[in-house]
Design an enzyme around this catalytic site. Structure first.
Site, short mmCIF file in Angstrom:
data_model
loop_
_atom_site.label_atom_id
_atom_site.label_comp_id
_atom_site.label_asym_id
_atom_site.label_seq_id
_atom_site.Cartn_x
_atom_site.Cartn_y
_atom_site.Cartn_z
N LYS A 214 -2.87 -5.39 21.55
CA LYS A 214 -2.75 -4.90 19.72
C LYS A 214 -4.18 -4.38 19.69
CE LYS A 214 -1.04 -9.00 17.71
NZ LYS A 214 -0.71 -10.32 17.54
N ASP B 264 -3.20 -11.02 24.29
CA ASP B 264 -2.19 -11.01 22.99
C ASP B 264 -3.42 -9.99 22.04
OD1 ASP B 264 0.06 -11.20 21.17
OD2 ASP B 264 -1.40 -12.00 19.68
#
Lengths: 380, 380
Positions: free
Chosen positions: A242, A238
């Site tokens: 980003k 995750d």
């Protein structure tokens, strides 16, 4: 009073973020009503959709109720294919905006085709922007705005995705403004995961103490700070997604979120666990490893944090554990807050810092609503 | 390639910020050249101006040289009145934007008339936004955008003033987005002055120590961190002006920057000093007062900082010294950085924080250039 311009809105995904967005949308409709007639003409979820072919606008509360009532078929159309739905949507009055509140890679994969139909997109869905670099190029080669935007056919849609990094925090808008006004971003460093923030602020607080790592993971899971399967947070992917988005915005051609070093906090020995519960049961066996890291940091007056960083000049992107002086803003983070440090030529030694909640339905929806306003401002 | 739209730009004030803006403008002209033809048609300073009546656009370097060369009258027009100049400017091609890089209250007082001519304004000049509330109402009652904007005559100018608080930090844009997306801002608190930040980070560092207050003021003056007369910083008015702007944006009707409690750090006994040097000479006589405050804070494990705060519900605005726990982000500030904490309903207990350099020519100009881009995006 000036005439109302229409704007037709289509929402896909009515989980927490989608529903929070609808609440914010109702406020926006009311606030802008003398200037802009925002009509929600489609709500779609994985199994069904309600499309208002009259284009007059759905009553939000009624539509949600119909969608959630699995026993009733009232008002529910047959689930048209997404492509077919978009062809139809493109004929709605005024400018059309698709609000993708799913995390579905298939919806994301359809973005270039959607933009090409003149439909704008606002979304917190990271998938489209953090998969292969050619997907990124397809999107921003088609969108009427964006970092790699060339000269487009007039009439293509705009795309905004503020909530893909730091939820509603003004992260992407700030980075974009730094670049657009001619600053040189040299380094970006921060804590980009609410889960990782909570875990390390609890496991290794500046004031000392903290429970065992496995106990903190358990606590985070109980509080709803992790994904249903905590391994989906601990693998670092995750955060890597980003970082991929931020790095690409600075101009780096990052091939994928696995094309740079990403440290997983899943012990090698547990990679083969067949279930989340088996993983959670066995995680305590490896607590001593994390304790050793904490002790080593403590010995040099530091704490460990799970961070992502981008060194623009050397094109180095990485995600993993690092040690920080206790006086460093990254060490002093609280709760599940995110922090993003932009080091630039203009800002010099002390970075421009954005900090606050980087997860949660309402703040994520806020980034989406803010993006919708950005589209509204661009409308001709 | 789509046809270039023209945008005519007028700059008033060529001090540090004005000149940094011109450097950023040159980059912007080059980056946007295929889409937008930005022409600088006027440069004005207090004593003279160069107006390009052909509207083709001035060569920036040549124009600056002419303006700075006091002996030459080449290219310099007679200094038309500001009002007369604006009447003329309104006839320039495309949309016209006035960039006010002065801190002149007279220029600020003319904003409603300028906006009314369809000219947009971008400016770091605090005066217009922090004087009487009726001036604020006049501006935002005329501008085509803004918090109190009603329905305007079509064709009025837009106004943006990001750099009036925190220079280029995304302070006003973030506050505006919180409000526009329907969040409820409950409290704003922060360090809004680079000078005050430097003074207290040096006088009362978290790690202990620090020189006498008067010595730190002397050091700040030498480093160029204060106004030429440090009393202009120490009286708190600069911070009060910024708080006035923020409070008005949250909807509070603040009559003026002196209509709420503002603590001056100028000892009462020195208020009558006739010069800055007399003031600086005598300031050490009062060091014990500041030492007492520091000792008292230290005794409870805290530090003192000069902050501004707005409590939206109780409508209380104040500026002055407060004590903070050493672990508080306001205590941990470094150098001359600003920090702004937005407490909102959505963000809960932990605020949304913006931090970084809040003064300096380049970062101030960045806010102005960013505002110019906001105007460009709004152009029809």
């Amino acid at each position: 009073m000036p005439p109302q311009k229409p704007l037709s809105l289509a929402l896909i995904g009515i989980g927490g973020v989608g529903q929070a967005f609808l609440t914010q949308l109702a406020l926006l409709q009311s606030r802008l009503k003398s200037k802009l007639d925002i009509r929600l003409v489609l709500i779609r979820r994985s199994t069904t959709q309600i499309l208002d072919s009259s284009w007059r606008g759905l009553d939000i509360a009624t539509a949600i109720k119909q969608l959630q009532d699995k026993s009733s078929s009232e008002g529910k159309g047959k689930l048209l294919g997404f492509e077919e739905t978009c062809v139809h949507l493109a004929t709605a009055p005024g400018h059309v905006v698709l609000v993708d509140c799913t995390s579905d890679p298939q919806v994301a994969g359809a973005y270039p085709g959607v933009l090409n139909k003149g439909i704008s997109i606002v979304t917190p869905n990271k998938k489209a922007f953090s998969s292969s670099f050619s997907d990124w190029q397809d999107i921003f080669g088609t969108a009427a705005n964006g970092p790699n935007a060339g000269e487009k056919e007039k009439g293509n849609g705009f795309i905004f995705h503020e909530s893909t990094v730091g939820a509603g925090l003004p992260v992407l808008s700030t980075l974009t403004e730094l670049i657009e006004t001619g600053d040189e971003v040299t380094r970006i460093e921060g804590v980009f995961s609410g889960t990782m923030s909570f875990l390390f602020n609890s496991f290794n607080p500046v004031a000392g103490g903290g429970g065992s790592f496995s106990a903190e993971v358990g606590k985070a899971k109980e509080l709803g700070y992790t994904e249903p399967d905590p391994r989906d947070d601990l693998n670092g992917l995750d955060v890597a997604r980003k970082l991929t988005i931020l790095a690409r915005l600075t101009g780096l051609e990052i091939e994928s979120p696995t094309s740079f070093p990403v440290q997983s906090l899943i012990p090698k020995e547990l990679e083969s666990c067949s279930s989340a519960s088996e993983f959670m049961d066995r995680l305590p066996e490896f607590d001593s490893r994390m304790d050793d890291l904490k002790a080593s940091a403590t010995a040099s007056g530091k704490v460990i944090r799970f961070v992502g960083s981008i060194d623009v000049a050397t094109k180095k992107v990485k995600v993993g554990l690092e040690e920080f002086e206790t006086s460093h803003p990254i060490a002093a983070l609280k709760g599940s807050d995110n922090i993003i440090n932009f080091y630039t030529k203009r800002y010099g030694a002390n970075p421009l810092i954005i900090q606050g909640a980087g997860a949660g339905a309402e703040v994520t929806a806020m980034g989406v609503t803010g993006d919708l306003l950005r589209v509204v401002r661009l409308l001709r």
